[in-house]
Design an enzyme around this catalytic site. Structure first.
Site, PDB file in Angstrom:
ATOM      1  N   LYS A  49     -45.760  20.844  99.448  1.00 43.09           N
ATOM      2  CA  LYS A  49     -45.035  21.221  98.388  1.00 43.09           C
ATOM      3  C   LYS A  49     -43.623  21.200  98.602  1.00 43.09           C
ATOM      4  CE  LYS A  49     -49.108  24.300  96.860  1.00 43.09           C
ATOM      5  NZ  LYS A  49     -49.697  25.492  96.916  1.00 43.09           N
ATOM      6  N   GLN A  93     -48.477  31.538  98.964  1.00 45.50           N
ATOM      7  CA  GLN A  93     -49.642  30.838  99.430  1.00 45.50           C
ATOM      8  C   GLN A  93     -50.805  31.838  99.506  1.00 45.50           C
ATOM      9  OE1 GLN A  93     -49.793  27.352  99.258  1.00 45.50           O
ATOM     10  NE2 GLN A  93     -52.018  27.714  99.611  1.00 45.50           N
ATOM     11  N   ASP A 116     -46.988  29.421  89.789  1.00 43.51           N
ATOM     12  CA  ASP A 116     -48.496  29.249  90.138  1.00 43.51           C
ATOM     13  C   ASP A 116     -49.237  29.799  89.045  1.00 43.51           C
ATOM     14  OD1 ASP A 116     -49.498  27.772  92.072  1.00 43.51           O
ATOM     15  OD2 ASP A 116     -49.553  29.445  93.446  1.00 43.51           O
TER      16      ASP A 116
END
Ligand code: NDP
Length: 296
Positions: A49, A93, A116
């Site tokens: 990412k 994450q 997200d």
């Protein structure tokens, strides 16, 4: 069996993002990545990412914590990132250690920076179909693949196998929403006669986590098949000793489908591309708010 080329479509999306990023100069969209512990998959996802962000001309920073980090310490970091106007997107994450419940941690992220799409606010906004909502990146990527492949969804029967919060549920909500207008069925491990339902799908989304679970006899001729699964299976011919396969038995199903995504090279690259698009949008909307505030 035409393939939906996720790599090529992700490159298109990233090229568009890059152009819009350049137009924001001197402001640079900035994502803060937060990683707890050293789970190898998490390390590699975050690396990928950050690398893609750099390629798109965006800034990213990495905030690393040991597995033993306290909730208070992690929250202090998230609060600081929320308050920092130079940070536009925040991504924690997963997976997280047990003492850090994911929903609680995600909900500490300011909704305007929730690139997200995992906060309760973002999911509620998705249900309410509010404009400017950040949808989770994998489901958003699935929709983008369908859209850019010219797949008509209105009035079609879309069957989503899997009801997770990160893939199945939001994918179903997006397909159901106004504009996409599919008739949606969501299946899961307690669904009866799954094959009869999947056979009635015009569009079949497989997000199960079981290698090659969807076989040719479960798919109607001419269906559009999106395979979200990423599963490692042993392969002695590879240096790594494994290879990746999806939740769909590609060889059998591709002979029947009108369009199908491969694994790898289907949904996977889209997930990262949509994260970049969400970060860009977060930055654009922060700038629009700043202009609005300055004008009043
Ligand atoms: P989860 O394990 O959270 O969810 C799997 C879903 O599949 C559950 O809803 C489960 O039902 C359902 N399921 C399991 N077994 C069956 C069965 N026999 N029949 C019908 N349904 C079943 O997985 P995720 O949604 O997180 O991920 C799904 C797959 O997608 C995984 O392979 C994952 O690696 C991959 N993935 C890929 C991404 C990408 O970028 N391409 C991103 C995220 C995930 P129940 O709820 O009843 O248990």
């Amino acid at each position: 069996m035409p393939l939906i080329d996720g790599n090529a479509i992700a490159q298109q999306v990233l090229q568009e993002v890059k152009t819009r990023v350049a137009a924001l100069a001197p402001v640079v969209p900035h994502t803060a990545f937060v990683r707890v512990g050293d789970d190898p998959a998490s390390v590699s996802y975050v690396n990928k990412k950050q690398k893609t962000a750099a390629e798109a001309g965006m800034k990213s920073t990495l905030h690393l914590f040991p597995e033993t980090v306290s909730k208070a310490e992690l929250f202090a970091c998230l609060d600081a990132l929320n308050a920092d106007p130079a940070v536009h997107g925040i991504l924690v994450q997963a997976p997280l250690p047990k003492h850090l419940p994911e929903t609680e941690v995600f909900n500490r992220i300011a909704p305007a920076k929730d690139v997200d799409g995992f906060t309760t606010t973002s999911i509620g906004r998705l249900v309410q179909e509010l404009p400017g909502t950040f949808a989770a990146c994998t489901p958003a990527g699935i929709i983008e693949l369908l859209r850019r492949s010219g797949v008509v969804t209105a009035g079609k029967h879309a069957v989503v196998v899997g009801r997770s919060l990160i893939v199945g549920k939001p994918a179903a909500l997006l397909l159901l929403g106004k504009g996409l207008d599919a008739t949606v069925t969501i299946c899961h491990s307690r669904t009866k006669d799954l094959a009869a339902i999947t056979r009635s799908a015009d569009i079949l989304i497989a997000a199960i986590g079981k290698p090659r679970f969807i076989t040719a006899d479960m798919v109607a001729a001419g269906a559009v098949v999106i395979d979200v699964g990423i599963n490692r299976i042993a392969d002695a011919t590879r240096k790594t000793g494994y290879r990746l396969v999806g939740d769909v038995d590609f060889d059998g199903v591709s002979a029947k489908a009108s369009l199908i995504t491969p694994v790898p090279g289907g949904v996977g690259p889209m997930t990262v591309a949509m994260l970049m698009q969400n970060t860009l949008r977060a930055c654009e909307s922060a700038l629009a708010h700043a202009h609005h505030d300055a004008a009043h």
